[in-house]
Design an enzyme around this catalytic site. Structure first.
Site, PDB file in Angstrom:
ATOM      1  N   HIS A   1      76.776  72.919 -38.853  1.00 12.24           N
ATOM      2  CA  HIS A   1      77.667  72.932 -37.691  1.00 12.24           C
ATOM      3  C   HIS A   1      76.910  72.955 -36.364  1.00 12.24           C
ATOM      4  CE1 HIS A   1      76.577  77.130 -37.688  1.00 12.24           C
ATOM      5  NE2 HIS A   1      77.143  77.246 -36.498  1.00 12.24           N
TER       6      HIS A   1
ATOM      7  N   HIS B   1      76.396  72.672 -30.635  1.00 15.93           N
ATOM      8  CA  HIS B   1      77.232  73.466 -31.542  1.00 15.93           C
ATOM      9  C   HIS B   1      78.547  72.725 -31.760  1.00 15.93           C
ATOM     10  CE1 HIS B   1      79.546  76.808 -33.141  1.00 15.93           C
ATOM     11  NE2 HIS B   1      78.410  77.462 -33.296  1.00 15.93           N
TER      12      HIS B   1
END
Length: 159
Positions: free
Chosen positions: A67, A82
């Protein structure tokens, strides 16, 4: 006359990691990002599930859950990309990595793919903050004006 004493202003640019809509970091619905606890930058609400390198540099870490990616730009900025909010809880489901720690990438190289519909179906926000984690090393780290961006378009200006 010779500008010998004029301070040379160096500017660096971090590109958008995805096609989408650029927003100010303070608009991200997570205080860790909105309050710049990890550094200054900007965010993108991606339209497509491809996340690209925002600058030339070396991959520092690809999180096990895929992620997020950290990298150090060739000019020294420590960048964190992110993908989504709380997407760590997806444990990599819907994410495909294309790089590993130690890889040298060029701006525009594919880093990750993410199934944005799967992220949304799981109840998570797809907003993708791009942070300069070593913000104090620079005089200024500013996100560009909000609006539509293509991958690679200017997103964060550093001086």
């Amino acid at each position: 006359m010779f500008n010998l004493f004029k301070k040379k202003e160096l500017k660096h640019v971090i590109g958008s990691p995805a096609k989408g809509k650029a927003i100010l970091l303070k608009e991200v619905n997570d205080p860790t990002f909105a309050e710049e606890m990890l550094g200054k930058g900007a965010a993108v609400i991606p339209e497509e599930g491809k996340i690209y390198a925002p600058a030339d540099g070396e991959i520092g870490m690809v999180f096990d859950t895929l992620h997020a990616v950290s990298m150090t730009a060739d000019f020294g900025a420590e960048i964190l990309i992110h993908v989504g909010l709380d997407t760590v809880k997806m444990n990599g489901d819907g994410f495909t990595g294309h790089v590993k720690a130690g890889d040298h990438v060029k701006k525009g190289d594919l880093l990750l793919e993410v199934d944005l519909e799967k992220v949304k179906a799981a109840g998570y926000d797809t907003v993708t903050p791009v942070l300069v984690c070593n913000t104090p090393d620079y005089e200024s780290v500013e996100g560009v004006q909000p609006g539509d961006v293509n991958a690679g378009d200017d997103l964060v200006i550093i001086s």
